[in-house]
Design a protein around this motif. Structure first.
Motif, PDB file in Angstrom:
ATOM      1  N   ALA A 146     -42.650 122.149  -0.065  1.00  0.00           N
ATOM      2  CA  ALA A 146     -43.871 121.571  -0.551  1.00  0.00           C
ATOM      3  C   ALA A 146     -44.897 122.715  -1.078  1.00  0.00           C
ATOM      4  N   LEU A 147     -44.626 123.813  -0.516  1.00  0.00           N
ATOM      5  CA  LEU A 147     -45.749 125.037  -0.924  1.00  0.00           C
ATOM      6  C   LEU A 147     -44.817 125.860  -2.017  1.00  0.00           C
ATOM      7  N   GLY A 148     -43.595 125.413  -2.342  1.00  0.00           N
ATOM      8  CA  GLY A 148     -42.887 126.114  -3.437  1.00  0.00           C
ATOM      9  C   GLY A 148     -41.849 127.043  -3.431  1.00  0.00           C
ATOM     10  N   TYR A 149     -41.575 127.032  -1.934  1.00  0.00           N
ATOM     11  CA  TYR A 149     -40.454 128.223  -1.661  1.00  0.00           C
ATOM     12  C   TYR A 149     -39.033 127.778  -1.803  1.00  0.00           C
ATOM     13  N   ASP A 150     -38.167 128.555  -2.113  1.00  0.00           N
ATOM     14  CA  ASP A 150     -36.605 128.250  -2.106  1.00  0.00           C
ATOM     15  C   ASP A 150     -36.448 128.354  -0.575  1.00  0.00           C
ATOM     16  N   VAL A 151     -35.561 127.436   0.069  1.00  0.00           N
ATOM     17  CA  VAL A 151     -35.099 127.561   1.213  1.00  0.00           C
ATOM     18  C   VAL A 151     -33.425 127.598   1.581  1.00  0.00           C
ATOM     19  N   ILE A 152     -33.026 128.686   2.301  1.00  0.00           N
ATOM     20  CA  ILE A 152     -31.784 128.409   2.741  1.00  0.00           C
ATOM     21  C   ILE A 152     -31.706 128.262   4.273  1.00  0.00           C
ATOM     22  N   SER A 153     -31.030 127.477   4.742  1.00  0.00           N
ATOM     23  CA  SER A 153     -30.916 126.798   6.144  1.00  0.00           C
ATOM     24  C   SER A 153     -29.526 127.363   6.619  1.00  0.00           C
ATOM     25  N   ILE A 154     -29.649 128.147   7.593  1.00  0.00           N
ATOM     26  CA  ILE A 154     -28.318 128.743   8.187  1.00  0.00           C
ATOM     27  C   ILE A 154     -27.994 128.029   9.378  1.00  0.00           C
ATOM     28  N   VAL A 155     -27.074 126.966   9.167  1.00  0.00           N
ATOM     29  CA  VAL A 155     -26.865 125.972   9.884  1.00  0.00           C
ATOM     30  C   VAL A 155     -26.068 126.297  11.240  1.00  0.00           C
ATOM     31  N   VAL A 178     -32.157 121.749  -0.271  1.00  0.00           N
ATOM     32  CA  VAL A 178     -32.140 123.196   0.452  1.00  0.00           C
ATOM     33  C   VAL A 178     -30.657 123.390   0.484  1.00  0.00           C
ATOM     34  N   SER A 179     -30.464 124.737   0.458  1.00  0.00           N
ATOM     35  CA  SER A 179     -29.071 125.356   0.602  1.00  0.00           C
ATOM     36  C   SER A 179     -28.866 125.602   2.054  1.00  0.00           C
ATOM     37  N   CYS A 180     -27.653 124.636   2.467  1.00  0.00           N
ATOM     38  CA  CYS A 180     -27.176 124.938   3.636  1.00  0.00           C
ATOM     39  C   CYS A 180     -25.995 125.755   3.776  1.00  0.00           C
ATOM     40  N   MET A 181     -26.136 126.691   4.577  1.00  0.00           N
ATOM     41  CA  MET A 181     -24.713 127.490   4.973  1.00  0.00           C
ATOM     42  C   MET A 181     -24.591 128.123   6.151  1.00  0.00           C
ATOM     43  N   ASP A 182     -23.342 128.639   6.407  1.00  0.00           N
ATOM     44  CA  ASP A 182     -23.369 129.206   7.847  1.00  0.00           C
ATOM     45  C   ASP A 182     -23.338 130.771   7.435  1.00  0.00           C
ATOM     46  N   VAL A 183     -23.652 131.426   8.589  1.00  0.00           N
ATOM     47  CA  VAL A 183     -23.953 132.915   8.363  1.00  0.00           C
ATOM     48  C   VAL A 183     -22.598 133.600   7.641  1.00  0.00           C
TER      49      VAL A 183
END
Length: 191
Positions: A146-155, A178-183
């Motif tokens: 909502a604040l405009g950040y790109d987010v990568i979630s490390i699942v 949201v980009s969801c990826m592993d380490v």
């Protein structure tokens, strides 16, 4: 590209949520420690910002969410400053130049200085990990979007009470962009 203007956010990896005997232990949180540590080491070695987000509550729980106030009345309070439970787990202790943001609600952005600090540093992308999916991770990610950040979630560096809960949350945030990826995918090939 993934590293440009990025900061690592490690959410709620405190003894009260990670250690097996803790009052609000999230099953699976301890298992994520090696992967979170890999991320932490990668950000540190590149001199990139690391933000540790933690909870603190008054001993009487008056500043806790309504749904958790009862825990304090029953003597099962958590994340009270000055207690061992409120401390970040030993494996992830912050360095002197790393940020520690204290929150009292699920989102790391709600009534904290987080957005101000990130913008002052020119951060545009947040790499998020920690515990736990359906509340603190998810609400922080929603607010970041909502604040405009790109987010990568490390699942595989993020935990929930069950695999089903984790999978449902990953599906939801991925559908929001949201980009969801592993380490290993995030860190890429190692030389």
């Amino acid at each position: 590209m993934l590293w440009d203007q990025s900061a690592l956010m490690i959410i709620d990896m405190q003894n009260d949520f990670v250690l097996p005997e803790a009052p609000l232990c999230i099953e699976g949180a301890a298992a994520t420690l090696p992967r979170i540590r890999e991320l932490l080491d990668a950000f540190r070695s590149r001199g990139l910002p690391v933000v540790h987000v933690i909870r603190h509550h008054r001993a009487d729980g008056v500043d806790a969410e309504g749904i958790r106030e009862g825990l304090f009345r029953q003597g099962a309070g958590f994340a009270v400053p000055g207690t061992k439970g409120a401390e970040i787990v030993d494996e992830l202790k912050p360095l002197e130049d790393e940020f520690v943001i204290i929150k009292r609600r699920f989102s790391a952005f709600m009534q904290t200085e987080l957005d101000f600090i990130l913008r002052r540093m020119g951060i545009r992308r947040l790499v998020v990990c920690g515990t736990q999916w359906p509340v603190c991770i998810r609400t922080t990610i929603f607010d970041a979007l909502a604040l405009g950040y790109d987010v990568i979630s490390i699942v595989d560096a993020t935990s929930a009470r069950s695999e089903d809960v984790a999978a449902a949350n990953i599906r939801d945030i991925a559908a929001m962009g949201v980009s969801c990826m592993d380490v290993s995918r995030f860190l890429g090939p190692r030389s």
